[in-house]
Write a protein that holds these residues in place. Structure first.
Motif, PDB file in Angstrom:
ATOM      1  N   PHE A  32      32.544  39.629  17.767  1.00 26.74           N
ATOM      2  CA  PHE A  32      32.236  40.530  18.887  1.00 26.74           C
ATOM      3  C   PHE A  32      33.415  40.526  19.855  1.00 26.74           C
ATOM      4  N   HIS A  33      33.271  41.228  20.981  1.00 29.43           N
ATOM      5  CA  HIS A  33      34.402  41.370  21.908  1.00 29.43           C
ATOM      6  C   HIS A  33      34.044  40.828  23.284  1.00 29.43           C
ATOM      7  N   GLN A  34      35.023  40.214  23.905  1.00 27.84           N
ATOM      8  CA  GLN A  34      34.827  39.764  25.287  1.00 27.84           C
ATOM      9  C   GLN A  34      35.976  40.257  26.153  1.00 27.84           C
ATOM     10  N   ILE A  35      35.719  40.273  27.453  1.00 26.40           N
ATOM     11  CA  ILE A  35      36.824  40.437  28.402  1.00 26.40           C
ATOM     12  C   ILE A  35      36.770  39.255  29.354  1.00 26.40           C
ATOM     13  N   GLU A  36      37.892  38.561  29.413  1.00 26.80           N
ATOM     14  CA  GLU A  36      38.033  37.421  30.306  1.00 26.80           C
ATOM     15  C   GLU A  36      38.703  37.906  31.582  1.00 26.80           C
ATOM     16  N   GLY A  37      38.458  37.252  32.679  1.00 25.70           N
ATOM     17  CA  GLY A  37      39.187  37.583  33.905  1.00 25.70           C
ATOM     18  C   GLY A  37      39.577  36.294  34.604  1.00 25.70           C
ATOM     19  N   LEU A  38      40.766  36.278  35.212  1.00 29.44           N
ATOM     20  CA  LEU A  38      41.181  35.077  35.947  1.00 29.44           C
ATOM     21  C   LEU A  38      41.991  35.500  37.168  1.00 29.44           C
ATOM     22  N   MET A  39      41.662  34.863  38.306  1.00 22.57           N
ATOM     23  CA  MET A  39      42.461  35.103  39.514  1.00 22.57           C
ATOM     24  C   MET A  39      42.736  33.739  40.150  1.00 22.57           C
ATOM     25  N   ILE A  40      44.004  33.412  40.331  1.00 20.45           N
ATOM     26  CA  ILE A  40      44.386  32.114  40.918  1.00 20.45           C
ATOM     27  C   ILE A  40      45.401  32.360  42.027  1.00 20.45           C
ATOM     28  N   ASP A  41      45.156  31.730  43.155  1.00 18.87           N
ATOM     29  CA  ASP A  41      46.122  31.809  44.259  1.00 18.87           C
ATOM     30  C   ASP A  41      45.744  30.745  45.286  1.00 18.87           C
ATOM     31  N   ARG A  42      46.420  30.726  46.410  1.00 21.93           N
ATOM     32  CA  ARG A  42      45.986  29.844  47.493  1.00 21.93           C
ATOM     33  C   ARG A  42      44.752  30.475  48.126  1.00 21.93           C
ATOM     34  N   ASP A  43      43.804  29.654  48.552  1.00 26.22           N
ATOM     35  CA  ASP A  43      42.641  30.103  49.336  1.00 26.22           C
ATOM     36  C   ASP A  43      41.736  31.120  48.635  1.00 26.22           C
ATOM     37  N   ILE A  44      41.642  31.046  47.344  1.00 25.12           N
ATOM     38  CA  ILE A  44      40.667  31.924  46.658  1.00 25.12           C
ATOM     39  C   ILE A  44      39.310  31.213  46.710  1.00 25.12           C
ATOM     40  N   THR A  45      38.296  31.953  47.135  1.00 25.85           N
ATOM     41  CA  THR A  45      36.972  31.337  47.292  1.00 25.85           C
ATOM     42  C   THR A  45      35.922  32.099  46.480  1.00 25.85           C
ATOM     43  N   PHE A  46      34.695  31.578  46.517  1.00 26.18           N
ATOM     44  CA  PHE A  46      33.591  32.221  45.813  1.00 26.18           C
ATOM     45  C   PHE A  46      33.334  33.633  46.373  1.00 26.18           C
ATOM     46  N   SER A  47      33.689  33.852  47.647  1.00 23.49           N
ATOM     47  CA  SER A  47      33.515  35.193  48.234  1.00 23.49           C
ATOM     48  C   SER A  47      34.379  36.211  47.510  1.00 23.49           C
ATOM     49  N   ASN A  48      35.600  35.790  47.142  1.00 20.23           N
ATOM     50  CA  ASN A  48      36.477  36.699  46.396  1.00 20.23           C
ATOM     51  C   ASN A  48      35.852  37.038  45.038  1.00 20.23           C
ATOM     52  N   LEU A  49      35.313  36.007  44.402  1.00 25.77           N
ATOM     53  CA  LEU A  49      34.644  36.208  43.112  1.00 25.77           C
ATOM     54  C   LEU A  49      33.518  37.240  43.254  1.00 25.77           C
ATOM     55  N   LYS A  50      32.689  37.035  44.297  1.00 24.58           N
ATOM     56  CA  LYS A  50      31.549  37.938  44.488  1.00 24.58           C
ATOM     57  C   LYS A  50      32.030  39.370  44.761  1.00 24.58           C
ATOM     58  N   ALA A  51      33.066  39.489  45.579  1.00 26.93           N
ATOM     59  CA  ALA A  51      33.544  40.830  45.941  1.00 26.93           C
ATOM     60  C   ALA A  51      34.072  41.564  44.704  1.00 26.93           C
ATOM     61  N   VAL A  52      34.877  40.857  43.897  1.00 30.44           N
ATOM     62  CA  VAL A  52      35.474  41.510  42.717  1.00 30.44           C
ATOM     63  C   VAL A  52      34.379  41.906  41.716  1.00 30.44           C
ATOM     64  N   LEU A  53      33.438  40.991  41.468  1.00 27.44           N
ATOM     65  CA  LEU A  53      32.429  41.292  40.446  1.00 27.44           C
ATOM     66  C   LEU A  53      31.398  42.332  40.933  1.00 27.44           C
ATOM     67  N   ARG A  54      31.100  42.311  42.223  1.00 26.23           N
ATOM     68  CA  ARG A  54      30.229  43.345  42.778  1.00 26.23           C
ATOM     69  C   ARG A  54      30.887  44.727  42.623  1.00 26.23           C
ATOM     70  N   THR A  55      32.168  44.789  42.946  1.00 23.10           N
ATOM     71  CA  THR A  55      32.897  46.062  42.817  1.00 23.10           C
ATOM     72  C   THR A  55      32.852  46.531  41.362  1.00 23.10           C
ATOM     73  N   PHE A  56      33.074  45.578  40.456  1.00 23.48           N
ATOM     74  CA  PHE A  56      33.037  45.944  39.034  1.00 23.48           C
ATOM     75  C   PHE A  56      31.667  46.522  38.657  1.00 23.48           C
ATOM     76  N   VAL A  57      30.595  45.800  39.020  1.00 25.57           N
ATOM     77  CA  VAL A  57      29.242  46.257  38.634  1.00 25.57           C
ATOM     78  C   VAL A  57      28.953  47.638  39.223  1.00 25.57           C
TER      79      VAL A  57
END
Ligand code: FA5
Length: 335
Positions: free
Chosen positions: A204-229
């Motif tokens: 089957f197929h997957q899409i992975e995503g990764l974001m790394i930087d200084r000061d990345i928090t769970f809020s960034n995760l939520k914002a990116v994935l909410r935008t995607f959905v």
């Protein structure tokens, strides 16, 4: 004698219909045991004074027969060719047969739709091998050998150290090992698990995503994935983050979307819960950052992974994953 023979020959030539008859006629008159050959042989029995004139007559007749047979052969061949050309002629004014237009496979469509959304948010695209080292698929992702977390993914082993990758997460490790932060990419591709039923396929197929930087928090995760959905399933789609576990993320979450088929009232697809699971995600485990030589006190980040077939099945209300791989044109034409 020669006049009779000539007449008989001409009658027979007249009534010839095809090339095989002509071959027979040629043999009959000119073959080794043919009439004219016999005539020529019989000349030796004639008295010497008659022989010359008789020989000339027979030879003249032989030449005549030969040239008439040749002419007839040429005309029969020409007729045959004409008939063949007529029977094989095509009417170029008839409408042609259309080869039909192909179209993109639904999985490719969904894959590029997802990729477009992330590319617009600044994510680049990375790739990794499908035949992967155990080290990248498991160990550096904080899943040691003999760890119970390995049971989460039924693995095809090529050898003790080599597997068919069970997810696209090893691409995280490969990219982090060769690049320094900041990082922001997605990694689409094929993955394999020893798993098969109407919602699970061995490939089957997957899409992975990764974001790394200084000061990345769970809020960034939520914002990116909410935008995607919201871009993928519509701006009014409900999103829910549920605590979960993955060895390579801490904390981890499972992301559900409100069932858009029943508007969360409960149906067969959402199993009456009103929610559909679409993604796994979390903050990259500091142990993984250390494994690739990043300082977890300096850098942090989030990762996510989703199954393309699952997203496509939800989007197009498809209830059997095997339809994607059967390649039945009646199914594929609908997209
Ligand atoms: C993972 O594979 C994690 N690597 C995802 C992840 C990445 C989490 C980064 C956190 C951070 P999981 O085993 O749940 O997670 O698989 C992810 C998705 O793949 C599932 O939700 C499901 O949609 C899909 N999936 C899993 N097995 C199959 C299968 N056999 N056939 C089709 N889709 C499958």
């Amino acid at each position: 004698m020669s006049a009779d023979l000539s007449n008989t020959f001409h009658d027979e030539l007249q009534s010839l219909k095809d090339l095989s008859g002509l071959v027979q006629l040629r043999v009959k008159y000119l073959g080794k045991k043919g009439i004219l050959t016999a005539e020529l042989k019989s000349l030796s029995s004639l008295p010497a004074e008659e022989r010359k004139a008789a020989g000339k007559r027979v030879n003249d007749l032989k030449n005549l027969i030969e040239s008439e047979l040749d002419a007839k052969e040429a005309s029969l061949k020409a007729e045959a060719l004409k008939a063949q050309l007529l029977s094989e002629s095509i009417d170029i004014s008839l409408p042609g047969k259309s080869a039909g237009f192909g179209r993109q496979h639904p999985l490719s469509r969904v894959m590029s739709e997802i990729a477009d959304i992330f590319v617009k948010m600044g994510f680049s695209i990375e790739e990794g091998p499908e035949v992967e080292l155990d080290k990248y698929n498991f160990e550096l992702l904080n899943i040691p050998k003999d760890h119970p977390a390995r049971d989460m993914q039924d693995t095809f082993y090529v050898s003790d150290e080599i597997v068919l990758r069970t997810h696209t997460s090893p691409v995280q490790v490969r990219v982090m090992q060769r690049q320094k932060p900041p990082l922001r990419f997605i990694a689409p591709g094929r993955v394999y698990r020893c798993d098969a039923d109407i919602t699970h396929s061995p490939m089957f197929h997957q899409i992975e995503g990764l974001m790394i930087d200084r000061d990345i928090t769970f809020s960034n995760l939520k914002a990116v994935l909410r935008t995607f959905v919201h871009q993928m399933f519509g701006a009014d789609t409900a999103v829910r983050f549920r605590p979960s576990f993955f060895p390579f993320t801490e904390p981890s979450a499972e992301i559900d979307i409100g069932c858009f088929l029943c508007k969360q009232a409960g149906c067969r697809v959402c199993k009456s819960t009103g929610w559909l699971e679409v993604l796994g995600a979390g903050m990259v485990n500091p142990a993984v950052l250390e494994n690739v030589g990043y300082d977890p006190d300096e850098y942090s980040g989030f990762a996510f992974g989703m199954g393309i077939e699952r997203i496509a099945m939800l989007k197009y209300a498809i209830d059997d994953i095997r339809l994607f791989f059967d390649n039945d044109a009646r199914f594929l034409r609908q997209f």
